[in-house]
Design a protein around this motif. Structure first.
Motif, PDB file in Angstrom:
ATOM      1  N   SER A   2       0.812  -1.215   0.000  1.00 27.79           N
ATOM      2  CA  SER A   2       0.000   0.000   0.000  1.00 27.79           C
ATOM      3  C   SER A   2       0.844   1.261   0.000  1.00 27.79           C
ATOM      4  O   SER A   2       2.050   1.216   0.249  1.00 27.79           O
ATOM      5  CB  SER A   2      -0.896   0.010   1.237  1.00 27.79           C
ATOM      6  N   THR A   3       0.147   2.366  -0.242  1.00 25.30           N
ATOM      7  CA  THR A   3       0.756   3.691  -0.209  1.00 25.30           C
ATOM      8  C   THR A   3       0.113   4.510   0.898  1.00 25.30           C
ATOM      9  O   THR A   3      -1.110   4.550   1.014  1.00 25.30           O
ATOM     10  CB  THR A   3       0.541   4.414  -1.555  1.00 25.30           C
ATOM     11  N   VAL A   4       0.950   5.146   1.705  1.00 21.43           N
ATOM     12  CA  VAL A   4       0.478   6.051   2.748  1.00 21.43           C
ATOM     13  C   VAL A   4       0.926   7.462   2.377  1.00 21.43           C
ATOM     14  O   VAL A   4       2.075   7.665   1.993  1.00 21.43           O
ATOM     15  CB  VAL A   4       1.050   5.664   4.133  1.00 21.43           C
ATOM     16  N   GLU A   5       0.003   8.415   2.483  1.00 20.01           N
ATOM     17  CA  GLU A   5       0.337   9.822   2.268  1.00 20.01           C
ATOM     18  C   GLU A   5       0.013  10.599   3.532  1.00 20.01           C
ATOM     19  O   GLU A   5      -1.050  10.403   4.135  1.00 20.01           O
ATOM     20  CB  GLU A   5      -0.450  10.406   1.101  1.00 20.01           C
ATOM     21  N   VAL A  45      -4.138  21.959   7.112  1.00 15.00           N
ATOM     22  CA  VAL A  45      -4.366  20.543   6.833  1.00 15.00           C
ATOM     23  C   VAL A  45      -3.365  19.640   7.563  1.00 15.00           C
ATOM     24  O   VAL A  45      -2.199  19.978   7.708  1.00 15.00           O
ATOM     25  CB  VAL A  45      -4.310  20.261   5.307  1.00 15.00           C
ATOM     26  N   PHE A  46      -3.861  18.554   8.078  1.00 13.15           N
ATOM     27  CA  PHE A  46      -3.029  17.438   8.525  1.00 13.15           C
ATOM     28  C   PHE A  46      -3.881  16.198   8.330  1.00 13.15           C
ATOM     29  O   PHE A  46      -4.826  15.944   9.073  1.00 13.15           O
ATOM     30  CB  PHE A  46      -2.570  17.544   9.979  1.00 13.15           C
ATOM     31  N   ARG A  47      -3.567  15.445   7.284  1.00 14.67           N
ATOM     32  CA  ARG A  47      -4.400  14.306   6.884  1.00 14.67           C
ATOM     33  C   ARG A  47      -3.496  13.126   6.541  1.00 14.67           C
ATOM     34  O   ARG A  47      -2.478  13.291   5.888  1.00 14.67           O
ATOM     35  CB  ARG A  47      -5.224  14.710   5.663  1.00 14.67           C
ATOM     36  N   VAL A  48      -3.912  11.940   6.954  1.00 17.08           N
ATOM     37  CA  VAL A  48      -3.178  10.712   6.632  1.00 17.08           C
ATOM     38  C   VAL A  48      -4.129   9.814   5.856  1.00 17.08           C
ATOM     39  O   VAL A  48      -5.275   9.592   6.276  1.00 17.08           O
ATOM     40  CB  VAL A  48      -2.685   9.991   7.906  1.00 17.08           C
ATOM     41  N   SER A  49      -3.647   9.315   4.711  1.00 17.06           N
ATOM     42  CA  SER A  49      -4.483   8.421   3.917  1.00 17.06           C
ATOM     43  C   SER A  49      -3.712   7.165   3.532  1.00 17.06           C
ATOM     44  O   SER A  49      -2.491   7.179   3.431  1.00 17.06           O
ATOM     45  CB  SER A  49      -4.992   9.132   2.658  1.00 17.06           C
ATOM     46  N   VAL A  50      -4.456   6.089   3.361  1.00 14.97           N
ATOM     47  CA  VAL A  50      -3.917   4.812   2.911  1.00 14.97           C
ATOM     48  C   VAL A  50      -4.621   4.471   1.609  1.00 14.97           C
ATOM     49  O   VAL A  50      -5.853   4.376   1.579  1.00 14.97           O
ATOM     50  CB  VAL A  50      -4.151   3.698   3.959  1.00 14.97           C
ATOM     51  N   ASP A  51      -3.848   4.334   0.555  1.00 12.84           N
ATOM     52  CA  ASP A  51      -4.395   4.027  -0.771  1.00 12.84           C
ATOM     53  C   ASP A  51      -5.546   4.961  -1.140  1.00 12.84           C
ATOM     54  O   ASP A  51      -6.572   4.541  -1.669  1.00 12.84           O
ATOM     55  CB  ASP A  51      -4.838   2.567  -0.854  1.00 12.84           C
ATOM     56  N   GLY A  52      -5.384   6.246  -0.820  1.00 10.24           N
ATOM     57  CA  GLY A  52      -6.361   7.257  -1.189  1.00 10.24           C
ATOM     58  C   GLY A  52      -7.530   7.431  -0.237  1.00 10.24           C
ATOM     59  O   GLY A  52      -8.335   8.337  -0.402  1.00 10.24           O
ATOM     60  N   GLU A  53      -7.630   6.601   0.782  1.00  7.36           N
ATOM     61  CA  GLU A  53      -8.723   6.708   1.743  1.00  7.36           C
ATOM     62  C   GLU A  53      -8.220   7.309   3.048  1.00  7.36           C
ATOM     63  O   GLU A  53      -7.267   6.808   3.656  1.00  7.36           O
ATOM     64  CB  GLU A  53      -9.340   5.334   2.021  1.00  7.36           C
ATOM     65  N   GLU A  67      -2.631   6.474  17.799  1.00  5.25           N
ATOM     66  CA  GLU A  67      -3.942   6.199  17.201  1.00  5.25           C
ATOM     67  C   GLU A  67      -3.867   6.246  15.678  1.00  5.25           C
ATOM     68  O   GLU A  67      -4.506   5.443  14.989  1.00  5.25           O
ATOM     69  CB  GLU A  67      -4.983   7.203  17.711  1.00  5.25           C
ATOM     70  N   ILE A  68      -3.076   7.153  15.144  1.00  4.63           N
ATOM     71  CA  ILE A  68      -2.903   7.222  13.691  1.00  4.63           C
ATOM     72  C   ILE A  68      -2.270   5.931  13.176  1.00  4.63           C
ATOM     73  O   ILE A  68      -2.722   5.357  12.191  1.00  4.63           O
ATOM     74  CB  ILE A  68      -2.068   8.453  13.291  1.00  4.63           C
ATOM     75  N   VAL A  69      -1.236   5.451  13.864  1.00  5.50           N
ATOM     76  CA  VAL A  69      -0.580   4.207  13.453  1.00  5.50           C
ATOM     77  C   VAL A  69      -1.566   3.038  13.532  1.00  5.50           C
ATOM     78  O   VAL A  69      -1.610   2.203  12.632  1.00  5.50           O
ATOM     79  CB  VAL A  69       0.688   3.930  14.297  1.00  5.50           C
ATOM     80  N   ARG A  70      -2.379   2.990  14.573  1.00  4.51           N
ATOM     81  CA  ARG A  70      -3.386   1.922  14.684  1.00  4.51           C
ATOM     82  C   ARG A  70      -4.377   1.992  13.524  1.00  4.51           C
ATOM     83  O   ARG A  70      -4.766   0.965  12.970  1.00  4.51           O
ATOM     84  CB  ARG A  70      -4.122   2.011  16.024  1.00  4.51           C
ATOM     85  N   SER A  71      -4.774   3.189  13.134  1.00  2.43           N
ATOM     86  CA  SER A  71      -5.715   3.360  12.021  1.00  2.43           C
ATOM     87  C   SER A  71      -5.082   2.913  10.705  1.00  2.43           C
ATOM     88  O   SER A  71      -5.738   2.263   9.882  1.00  2.43           O
ATOM     89  CB  SER A  71      -6.153   4.822  11.912  1.00  2.43           C
TER      90      SER A  71
END
Length: 77
Positions: A2-5, A45-53, A67-71
């Protein structure tokens, strides 16, 4: 794989926060990732996404690295 942004606000000084999240994600999930990218932004902005979600958005949740890592982990499995 996967890709994380991690998109972060440059004018707000969120770079260190983004780097902390990036390190934490790599520390536990590196083997599940093709790519992890820091994306510059503005307007708070501060947003983390995995494969665009989106899995974390500062506008919706309190900032918590663990919590971010768990998500992210939950989305990868």
């Amino acid at each position: 794989m996967s890709t994380v942004e991690i998109e972060y606000c440059v004018p707000c000084g969120f770079r260190d926060r983004a780097l902390d999240v990036q390190r934490a994600i790599l520390g536990g999930l590196e083997e599940h990732l093709d790519r992890i990218a820091l994306v510059t932004g503005d307007h708070g902005v501060f947003r983390v996404s995995v494969d665009g979600e989106t899995v974390f958005d500062k506008a919706d949740d309190e900032f918590d690295v663990d919590e971010i890592v768990r998500s992210v982990r939950a989305k990868l499995r």
